[in-house]
Design a protein around this motif. Sequence first.
Motif, PDB file in Angstrom:
ATOM      1  N   THR A 165      43.309  32.140  52.144  1.00 27.10           N
ATOM      2  CA  THR A 165      43.437  33.573  51.903  1.00 27.10           C
ATOM      3  C   THR A 165      44.887  33.958  52.158  1.00 27.10           C
ATOM      4  OG1 THR A 165      41.151  34.079  52.530  1.00 27.10           O
ATOM      5  CG2 THR A 165      42.743  35.890  52.626  1.00 27.10           C
ATOM      6  N   VAL A 224      42.786  36.826  47.377  1.00 27.98           N
ATOM      7  CA  VAL A 224      43.895  37.776  47.401  1.00 27.98           C
ATOM      8  C   VAL A 224      43.613  38.816  48.484  1.00 27.98           C
ATOM      9  CG1 VAL A 224      45.221  39.455  46.075  1.00 27.98           C
ATOM     10  CG2 VAL A 224      44.291  37.420  44.940  1.00 27.98           C
ATOM     11  N   ASP A 225      44.356  38.777  49.568  1.00 29.14           N
ATOM     12  CA  ASP A 225      44.280  39.693  50.708  1.00 29.14           C
ATOM     13  C   ASP A 225      43.059  39.439  51.584  1.00 29.14           C
ATOM     14  OD1 ASP A 225      45.595  41.520  52.244  1.00 29.14           O
ATOM     15  OD2 ASP A 225      44.918  43.278  51.138  1.00 29.14           O
ATOM     16  N   GLY A 234      40.714  37.826  42.763  1.00 24.71           N
ATOM     17  CA  GLY A 234      41.224  39.189  42.808  1.00 24.71           C
ATOM     18  C   GLY A 234      40.149  40.188  42.415  1.00 24.71           C
ATOM     19  N   THR A 269      47.061  37.010  52.731  1.00 22.77           N
ATOM     20  CA  THR A 269      46.901  38.423  53.064  1.00 22.77           C
ATOM     21  C   THR A 269      48.268  39.078  53.208  1.00 22.77           C
ATOM     22  OG1 THR A 269      45.603  39.919  54.444  1.00 22.77           O
ATOM     23  CG2 THR A 269      46.826  38.209  55.602  1.00 22.77           C
ATOM     24  N   SER A 307      36.687  38.398  48.454  1.00 20.73           N
ATOM     25  CA  SER A 307      35.941  39.508  47.857  1.00 20.73           C
ATOM     26  C   SER A 307      34.510  39.537  48.370  1.00 20.73           C
ATOM     27  CB  SER A 307      35.933  39.383  46.335  1.00 20.73           C
ATOM     28  OG  SER A 307      37.227  39.567  45.806  1.00 20.73           O
ATOM     29  N   GLY A 337      39.370  44.099  46.827  1.00 12.21           N
ATOM     30  CA  GLY A 337      40.291  44.040  47.949  1.00 12.21           C
ATOM     31  C   GLY A 337      39.745  44.729  49.185  1.00 12.21           C
ATOM     32  N   ASP A 350      43.858  47.477  42.771  1.00 12.07           N
ATOM     33  CA  ASP A 350      45.168  46.877  42.998  1.00 12.07           C
ATOM     34  C   ASP A 350      45.061  45.403  43.335  1.00 12.07           C
ATOM     35  OD1 ASP A 350      46.361  49.277  42.502  1.00 12.07           O
ATOM     36  OD2 ASP A 350      46.759  49.775  44.604  1.00 12.07           O
ATOM     37  N   ASN A 351      43.953  44.983  43.922  1.00  8.72           N
ATOM     38  CA  ASN A 351      43.730  43.575  44.204  1.00  8.72           C
ATOM     39  C   ASN A 351      43.791  42.755  42.925  1.00  8.72           C
ATOM     40  OD1 ASN A 351      41.402  41.276  45.061  1.00  8.72           O
ATOM     41  ND2 ASN A 351      42.830  41.865  46.682  1.00  8.72           N
ATOM     42  N   ASP A 378      47.438  42.520  41.842  1.00  6.80           N
ATOM     43  CA  ASP A 378      48.148  41.455  42.552  1.00  6.80           C
ATOM     44  C   ASP A 378      47.896  40.109  41.887  1.00  6.80           C
ATOM     45  OD1 ASP A 378      49.055  43.264  44.518  1.00  6.80           O
ATOM     46  OD2 ASP A 378      47.270  42.943  45.754  1.00  6.80           O
TER      47      ASP A 378
END
Length: 489
Positions: free
Chosen positions: A185, A156-157, A119, A187, A160, A122, A61-62, A65
């Motif tokens: 970042t 992303v969030d 991405g 989040t 990595s 995640g 899902d990361n 996004d």
Amino acid sequence: MRPVWRVADVRAAEAGLMATLPQGALMQRAAAGLARRCALLLADRGGVYGARVLLLVGSGDNGGDALYAGAHLARRGAAVSALLLTPGRAHAEGLAALRAAGGRLVDRPPALVDLVLDGIVGIGGTGGLRETAEQLAASLAAHSGRDGTRATVVAVDVPSGVAVDTGHVPLTAAGRPCAVRADVTVTFGALKPALVVGPAAALAGHVELVDIGLEPWLRGTPALRVTEGSDVADWWPRLGPSAEKYGRGVVGVATGSATYPGAAVLSVGGALAGPTGMIRYAGGARAEVLHQHPSVIATGRVADAGRVQAWVCGSGLGTGEEAAAELRAVLAAPVPVVLDADALTLLVDGAMADLLRKRDAPIVVTPHDREYARLCGETPGADRVGATLRLAAWMNAIVLLKGDRTIIGTPDGRAYVNPTGTPVLATGGTGDVLAGLLGSLLAAGLPAERAAAAAAYLHGLAGREAARSGPVTAPDVAAALRPVLARLG
């Protein structure tokens, strides 16, 4: 204080929220917030239109996004390229949205890149980046954009490759972080531990939290909390018209020796910057303390110091029998105590540690990593929050584990992280200043965990303040506490 949540708690909250929303709505919320932040960053580099954006897309899902955010940017005129690390497993709907918006797939990074969107992995990732992804991450610094400056990297969030629940970062054989180093970042819904503790926090860059409606669904106890300036201001003792020196609190300082008089001067300096009305010094550096701080009442022994509301003990005290006797006298007093440096070395003696655990009054210990290892027989390891809490429970004490992101842990399992830490504080004597300030806060009546969190926060700000004028020494930090505290109002 800002709560920080473990992966399992975030996952459970997401599941509860998604059950109330149309399919895909939560990802769209996250992607919209992500795209908005990317657009603001691109505005500083010449605007979104014509900007060159590279998406590094993993299989979860990361990656979805990132693809949806890329679609938003492509519709605003950005040239968006997506490099799929697992081509057959990319988020199908996100990929379709990117293509429909004019984005394209590439098999290698373009020559010019203004912004990279990480991405890859995640909050479900473990064990660092795989080889291909790690090589990509290591090469990001080489990319530059339209203006010739290095590409901005947005995670992303979480970046990595980091261990999300601990902040640990695996290293490659060459000693590089096996994770992405981000400038920003973005989040979603909640802060995660890797964004605020451990070496991962340094890789996250500036952290921006996007509200996706998750807060009402976050249940249970946060992994830890981040101290904020508003917390410290709220806790700070206020003077009324009837204030007098004894009513403000008296702190006893049993630090320093004939061999290490500077430790006494620095710890007393830290205490004087705090909110208490009087300092009673007990130790072998009386002459030096009175020369530097004539307002202090100085004696040679703890037993002769008189009544205090808290004790600070250990910095420069020594580890011989005379020092041990002074530590025992401090521990016998029914008031809060701060134990630092040599006092921690003396606690390795089992009888002294037993005496510590039997106390009713609050105790705060302030080890750095090597002192932690002497107390526990091992280093804090990858999970600094867990290590702090284990020591706090074993010692029946508040533990302030010093470091770039200082952790405060309580015996009953609460944890706090200080966001103001700075490497400039890694110099001799700054811990003495911290111990003195902490003792002053305890004597003024702050609960031990609040006193520890406030002292760490203000000490970090003082380090940053001192660094404005050049290389930092411990006296600089003690002096810088005054303007920092003045800003509390």
